[in-house]
Design a protein around this motif. Structure first.
Motif, short mmCIF file in Angstrom:
data_model
loop_
_atom_site.label_atom_id
_atom_site.label_comp_id
_atom_site.label_asym_id
_atom_site.label_seq_id
_atom_site.Cartn_x
_atom_site.Cartn_y
_atom_site.Cartn_z
N ASP A 167 0.83 -1.21 0.00
CA ASP A 167 0.00 0.00 0.00
C ASP A 167 0.86 1.25 0.00
O ASP A 167 0.50 2.27 -0.62
CB ASP A 167 -0.93 0.01 1.21
CG ASP A 167 -2.05 -1.01 1.10
OD1 ASP A 167 -2.40 -1.38 -0.04
OD2 ASP A 167 -2.57 -1.45 2.14
N ALA A 168 1.99 1.21 0.71
CA ALA A 168 2.88 2.36 0.74
C ALA A 168 3.53 2.61 -0.62
O ALA A 168 3.82 3.76 -0.98
CB ALA A 168 3.97 2.14 1.81
N MET A 169 3.73 1.54 -1.39
CA MET A 169 4.34 1.67 -2.71
C MET A 169 3.32 2.07 -3.78
O MET A 169 3.62 2.85 -4.68
CB MET A 169 4.99 0.34 -3.13
CG MET A 169 6.18 -0.07 -2.27
SD MET A 169 6.71 -1.78 -2.63
CE MET A 169 7.24 -1.61 -4.34
N PHE A 170 2.11 1.52 -3.66
CA PHE A 170 1.11 1.71 -4.70
C PHE A 170 -0.25 2.04 -4.09
O PHE A 170 -0.96 1.15 -3.60
CB PHE A 170 0.97 0.44 -5.55
CG PHE A 170 2.23 0.02 -6.24
CD1 PHE A 170 2.66 0.66 -7.39
CD2 PHE A 170 3.00 -1.02 -5.73
CE1 PHE A 170 3.83 0.28 -8.02
CE2 PHE A 170 4.16 -1.42 -6.36
CZ PHE A 170 4.58 -0.76 -7.51
N ASP A 172 -4.17 3.05 -4.47
CA ASP A 172 -5.13 2.52 -5.45
C ASP A 172 -5.17 3.36 -6.73
O ASP A 172 -5.37 2.84 -7.82
CB ASP A 172 -6.53 2.45 -4.84
CG ASP A 172 -6.66 1.32 -3.84
OD1 ASP A 172 -5.75 0.47 -3.78
OD2 ASP A 172 -7.68 1.28 -3.12
N ASP A 173 -5.00 4.68 -6.59
CA ASP A 173 -5.10 5.56 -7.75
C ASP A 173 -3.74 5.84 -8.41
O ASP A 173 -3.64 6.70 -9.29
CB ASP A 173 -5.78 6.88 -7.38
CG ASP A 173 -5.02 7.63 -6.29
OD1 ASP A 173 -4.04 7.09 -5.75
OD2 ASP A 173 -5.44 8.77 -5.96
N THR A 174 -2.69 5.12 -7.99
CA THR A 174 -1.39 5.30 -8.62
C THR A 174 -1.46 4.93 -10.09
O THR A 174 -1.97 3.87 -10.45
CB THR A 174 -0.32 4.40 -7.94
OG1 THR A 174 -0.19 4.79 -6.57
CG2 THR A 174 1.02 4.53 -8.64
N GLU A 175 -0.98 5.81 -10.95
CA GLU A 175 -0.94 5.52 -12.38
C GLU A 175 0.34 4.76 -12.72
O GLU A 175 1.44 5.22 -12.43
CB GLU A 175 -1.01 6.82 -13.19
CG GLU A 175 -2.33 7.56 -13.04
CD GLU A 175 -2.41 8.79 -13.94
OE1 GLU A 175 -1.47 9.02 -14.72
OE2 GLU A 175 -3.42 9.51 -13.86
N LEU A 176 0.19 3.60 -13.30
CA LEU A 176 1.31 2.74 -13.60
C LEU A 176 1.82 2.97 -15.02
O LEU A 176 1.05 3.40 -15.89
CB LEU A 176 0.90 1.27 -13.43
CG LEU A 176 0.34 0.87 -12.07
CD1 LEU A 176 -0.11 -0.58 -12.08
CD2 LEU A 176 1.38 1.10 -10.97
N GLY A 187 -2.74 1.22 -9.41
CA GLY A 187 -2.32 0.44 -8.27
C GLY A 187 -3.39 -0.55 -7.85
O GLY A 187 -3.08 -1.66 -7.42
N ALA A 188 -4.65 -0.15 -7.96
CA ALA A 188 -5.75 -1.04 -7.58
C ALA A 188 -5.77 -2.29 -8.46
O ALA A 188 -5.99 -3.41 -7.96
CB ALA A 188 -7.07 -0.30 -7.70
N GLU A 189 -5.54 -2.14 -9.76
CA GLU A 189 -5.50 -3.29 -10.66
C GLU A 189 -4.35 -4.22 -10.31
O GLU A 189 -4.50 -5.45 -10.33
CB GLU A 189 -5.36 -2.81 -12.11
CG GLU A 189 -6.58 -2.11 -12.66
CD GLU A 189 -6.39 -1.71 -14.11
OE1 GLU A 189 -5.50 -2.25 -14.78
OE2 GLU A 189 -7.13 -0.83 -14.59
N LEU A 190 -3.22 -3.63 -9.99
CA LEU A 190 -2.05 -4.44 -9.61
C LEU A 190 -2.33 -5.23 -8.35
O LEU A 190 -2.10 -6.45 -8.29
CB LEU A 190 -0.84 -3.53 -9.42
CG LEU A 190 0.44 -4.18 -8.87
CD1 LEU A 190 0.93 -5.27 -9.80
CD2 LEU A 190 1.52 -3.13 -8.63
N LYS A 191 -2.84 -4.55 -7.32
CA LYS A 191 -3.07 -5.22 -6.04
C LYS A 191 -4.14 -6.29 -6.13
O LYS A 191 -4.12 -7.28 -5.38
CB LYS A 191 -3.40 -4.19 -4.96
CG LYS A 191 -2.18 -3.35 -4.57
CD LYS A 191 -2.46 -2.42 -3.40
CE LYS A 191 -3.23 -1.19 -3.83
NZ LYS A 191 -3.34 -0.21 -2.71
#
Length: 265
Positions: A167-170, A172-176, A187-191
């Motif tokens: 969570d600290a790295m990504f 949910d709204d982090t753009e990859l 980030g949400a898709e990744l997790k």
């Protein structure tokens, strides 16, 4: 010169370091490695470091004398000495030597492109590459970095981290970063994939970094509390890939992972 890099602010790089010259020298190598062309001028590097051209020039002269960089006209490139140092580093990793030995003898992996990578923050660095399938050469090479979200081995490695660290790295709204239409976007898709990876014991990448290529990956059991976070991956052409082939690949990857993580077992 045409370059996609973003100039760094003049922040006096190295001023808070116990050895500013070493910090700046490392920054020069990083800038050259990150350059789209692999070549930078004195002005480019002075701007990146945020120090005067005169100081940068002295630094470049010292690096050139050490063969860590090379000058070609008005531009500088990484030097061949770095290849020697990198090879020396890799030659002392028992995991890399065992990796090649196993791949050469494995029934399935011996005919595929297999790599070993190390987790480095939100990226992986590829340490070795076994070439068993010359058709799959569009993927990463030794020394390349790849965002974890774009590769099976990256996803496998972060899947074994604690949720709060992920969570600290990504957020949910982090753009990859995106390379293909199938790349994960947030980030949400990744997790969302990580729980499945944990349950099945391997990660799968479906044309997320290279169109037409799929990849499977597993992690290597860590040696000791501070051992490196290593992962193994194998690539295949999507057009000829089958679930039966994938199952055999994962079986051999896991055997290799056990061998690397517990060489006495």
């Amino acid at each position: 010169m045409a370059d996609s890099r973003t100039p760094k602010a003049n922040d006096g790089l190295g001023s808070a370091s116990p050895a500013p010259a070493v910090t700046r020298a490392a920054a020069v190598l990083e800038s050259l490695a990150a350059s789209a062309t692999g070549r930078l001028t004195l002005s480019d590097l002075a701007r990146d470091l945020g120090i005067p051209k005169s100081s940068t020039s002295n630094l470049l002269l010292a690096l050139e004398e050490a063969r860590l960089i090379s000058r070609q006209g008005a531009e500088y490139t990484l030097g061949r000495k770095l290849v020697e140092l990198g090879a020396a580093y890799l030659s002392r990793l028992d995991e890399v030597q065992e990796f090649y030995r196993f791949c050469e003898q494995a029934p399935t992996l011996s005919g595929e492109t297999v790599r070993i990578a190390m987790l480095d923050g939100s990226n992986v660095i590829y340490l070795a590459r076994y070439e068993g399938h010359p058709a799959v050469r569009l993927t990463s090479n030794i020394g390349d970095k790849m965002p974890v979200s774009l590769c099976a081995v990256g996803k496998a490695l972060i899947a074994r981290l604690h949720d709060h660290d992920i969570d600290a790295m990504f957020a949910d709204d982090t753009e990859l970063p995106v390379l293909t239409p199938k790349s994960l976007r947030t980030g949400a898709e990744l997790k969302a994939q990580l729980e499945q990876i944990r349950e099945q014991g391997y990660a799968f990448e479906d044309e997320e970094s290279t169109t037409g290529v799929v990849c499977l990956a597993v992690t290597v059991p860590t040696r000791g509390a501070h051992g490196p976070s290593l992962g193994l991956s194998v690539t295949a052409l999507k057009a000829t890939y089958s679930q039966e082939q994938g199952a055999q690949m994962v079986k051999e990857l896991k055997e290799l992972a056990r061998s690397l993580g517990n060489p006495m077992g």
